[in-house]
Design an enzyme around this catalytic site. Sequence first.
Site, PDB file in Angstrom:
ATOM      1  N   HIS A  23     -18.158  -5.888 -65.594  1.00  0.00           N
ATOM      2  CA  HIS A  23     -19.263  -6.838 -65.758  1.00  0.00           C
ATOM      3  C   HIS A  23     -19.596  -7.454 -64.399  1.00  0.00           C
ATOM      4  CE1 HIS A  23     -18.625  -7.578 -70.365  1.00  0.00           C
ATOM      5  NE2 HIS A  23     -19.306  -6.478 -70.122  1.00  0.00           N
ATOM      6  N   HIS A  79     -21.976   1.867 -79.281  1.00  0.00           N
ATOM      7  CA  HIS A  79     -22.400   0.715 -78.463  1.00  0.00           C
ATOM      8  C   HIS A  79     -23.084   1.264 -77.215  1.00  0.00           C
ATOM      9  CE1 HIS A  79     -22.186  -2.943 -76.146  1.00  0.00           C
ATOM     10  NE2 HIS A  79     -20.969  -2.777 -75.643  1.00  0.00           N
ATOM     11  N   GLU A  81     -23.616  -0.137 -74.215  1.00  0.00           N
ATOM     12  CA  GLU A  81     -23.300  -0.610 -72.863  1.00  0.00           C
ATOM     13  C   GLU A  81     -22.853   0.575 -71.992  1.00  0.00           C
ATOM     14  OE1 GLU A  81     -20.814  -4.113 -72.694  1.00  0.00           O
ATOM     15  OE2 GLU A  81     -21.463  -4.551 -70.641  1.00  0.00           O
ATOM     16  N   ASP A  83     -20.647   1.367 -69.914  1.00  0.00           N
ATOM     17  CA  ASP A  83     -19.282   1.897 -69.804  1.00  0.00           C
ATOM     18  C   ASP A  83     -18.968   2.906 -70.912  1.00  0.00           C
ATOM     19  OD1 ASP A  83     -19.519  -0.501 -71.307  1.00  0.00           O
ATOM     20  OD2 ASP A  83     -17.364  -0.816 -71.300  1.00  0.00           O
ATOM     21  N   HIS A 147     -19.846  -6.949 -79.150  1.00  0.00           N
ATOM     22  CA  HIS A 147     -20.393  -8.157 -78.537  1.00  0.00           C
ATOM     23  C   HIS A 147     -21.860  -8.005 -78.126  1.00  0.00           C
ATOM     24  CE1 HIS A 147     -19.959  -6.836 -74.131  1.00  0.00           C
ATOM     25  NE2 HIS A 147     -19.643  -5.810 -74.874  1.00  0.00           N
ATOM     26  N   ASP A 166     -15.496  -1.835 -78.585  1.00  0.00           N
ATOM     27  CA  ASP A 166     -14.902  -2.884 -77.743  1.00  0.00           C
ATOM     28  C   ASP A 166     -13.886  -3.749 -78.504  1.00  0.00           C
ATOM     29  OD1 ASP A 166     -16.128  -2.334 -75.296  1.00  0.00           O
ATOM     30  OD2 ASP A 166     -17.875  -3.563 -75.757  1.00  0.00           O
ATOM     31  N   TYR A 194      -8.753 -10.173 -72.734  1.00  0.00           N
ATOM     32  CA  TYR A 194     -10.019  -9.536 -73.135  1.00  0.00           C
ATOM     33  C   TYR A 194     -10.731 -10.410 -74.168  1.00  0.00           C
ATOM     34  CZ  TYR A 194     -13.168  -5.693 -74.405  1.00  0.00           C
ATOM     35  OH  TYR A 194     -14.268  -4.914 -74.637  1.00  0.00           O
ATOM     36  N   HIS A 227     -11.443   0.790 -75.133  1.00  0.00           N
ATOM     37  CA  HIS A 227     -10.720   0.492 -73.891  1.00  0.00           C
ATOM     38  C   HIS A 227      -9.230   0.328 -74.215  1.00  0.00           C
ATOM     39  CE1 HIS A 227     -14.396  -0.423 -71.662  1.00  0.00           C
ATOM     40  NE2 HIS A 227     -14.761  -1.266 -72.606  1.00  0.00           N
TER      41      HIS A 227
HETATM   42 FE1  FEO Z   1     -19.426  -3.779 -74.260  1.00  0.00          FE
HETATM   43 FE2  FEO Z   1     -16.877  -1.829 -73.211  1.00  0.00          FE
HETATM   44  O1  FEO Z   1     -18.639  -2.384 -73.338  1.00  0.00           O
END
Ligand code: FEO
Length: 395
Positions: A23, A79, A81, A83, A147, A166, A194, A227
């Site tokens: 981020h 998701h 995002e 990553d 999120h 996530d 986290y 992750h």
């Molecule tokens: Fe919200 Fe691991 O990306």
Amino acid sequence: MKKLIKNNVFWVGKTDWELEFFHGADYTINHGSSQNSYLITEEKTVLIDTVWMPHATEFVANLASEVSLDQIDFLVINHGEVDHSGALPALMEKIPNTPIYCTASAIKSLTGQYHHPEWDFHVVKTGDSIDIGNGKKLVFVEMKMLHWPDSMATYMTGDNILFSNDAFGQHYAVEELFNDAADTCLLWAEAQKYYANILTPFSMLVKRKIEEILALNLTIDIIAPSHGAIWRENPLRIVEKYYEWSKDYQEDQITIVYDTMWDGTMRLAHRIGKEISLKSPATKVKIFNVSKTNKNDIMTEVFKSKAVVVGSPTVGSNILSSVGGWLEFLKELKFKNKKAAVFGCYGWSGESTKVLRERLTEAGFSVVAPELKWNWTPVDEELTGAAEIAAALCE
Ligand code: FEO
């Protein structure tokens, strides 16, 4: 190289030992991380999520060495995002007509980032399912604002695996892949960091979503987040922890955060710490100079605390920028049900405690009345005010 999760489910992600920040620079990575992608080879061949864009070429090459790419029947993107979706453009170049199953919001986020409205998107909602053969199905659960608006989880029947994206993840590199093989202390510390630094603002939604998922009475043998470690041993333990953390979590701890110009405010910080220990010996006290300690580690300590005490000397008519920046991050995390107190040294005008009081109130803290505002250099024998703060916070 793929790694076996269970039966015909494999990990095909990237263990990223080199990652230092996430981020932007808002999240510091101390023990590596991973972007977990999963390949299912039942009668249907399915890929769940991809990896971060810098690893796209490596990811697609590895995947192609494990499965003929044109055999992939469809993709699930939990998701948008970057990553998790960053390798999507490189993969879709190879298999441009492959269906992508995701939420309606994910179509917006994926199209907004990669500009391919022609991709074969299929919207799924909570409860929708797809048969993947051999008596197994993928069932989708929207996880709106956990999120991102586009977030969802995917549950695989038969093998009872929840691909949670996530949620329940950690920025923690685990070559051994599973929680029962990982370093337990690091694993739980990273899971809590986290949650504290990313999920705290959404705690109310976390609580409701967990209640909703538990009410479905699903058998969950494995939780496979996007992750870090995969929860294979006692997978519901992390769900229970999330539930506990989502309810304005706090321990008997008070965290003191400050910065200092010529050590006066530092001395106030240490004196307040001593007074708290005298007043309440069972209370854990932790003291951090915000310029010398990682901000995410401090936030994890704030997450565990029932109160924070924040100090800055007066600079001009304001506070030190290090404390100001940290307070901005604190506000973003929307902590609830925590007390606060303020302190700081000054030479002439002395506005810092007023500024700190206002900023902490804006951040949702209940700021107690006593404060410690000291003109010029504190002398231990003459110093008053610290005991009053301790008393107000330990009530
Ligand atoms: Fe919200 Fe691991 O990306």
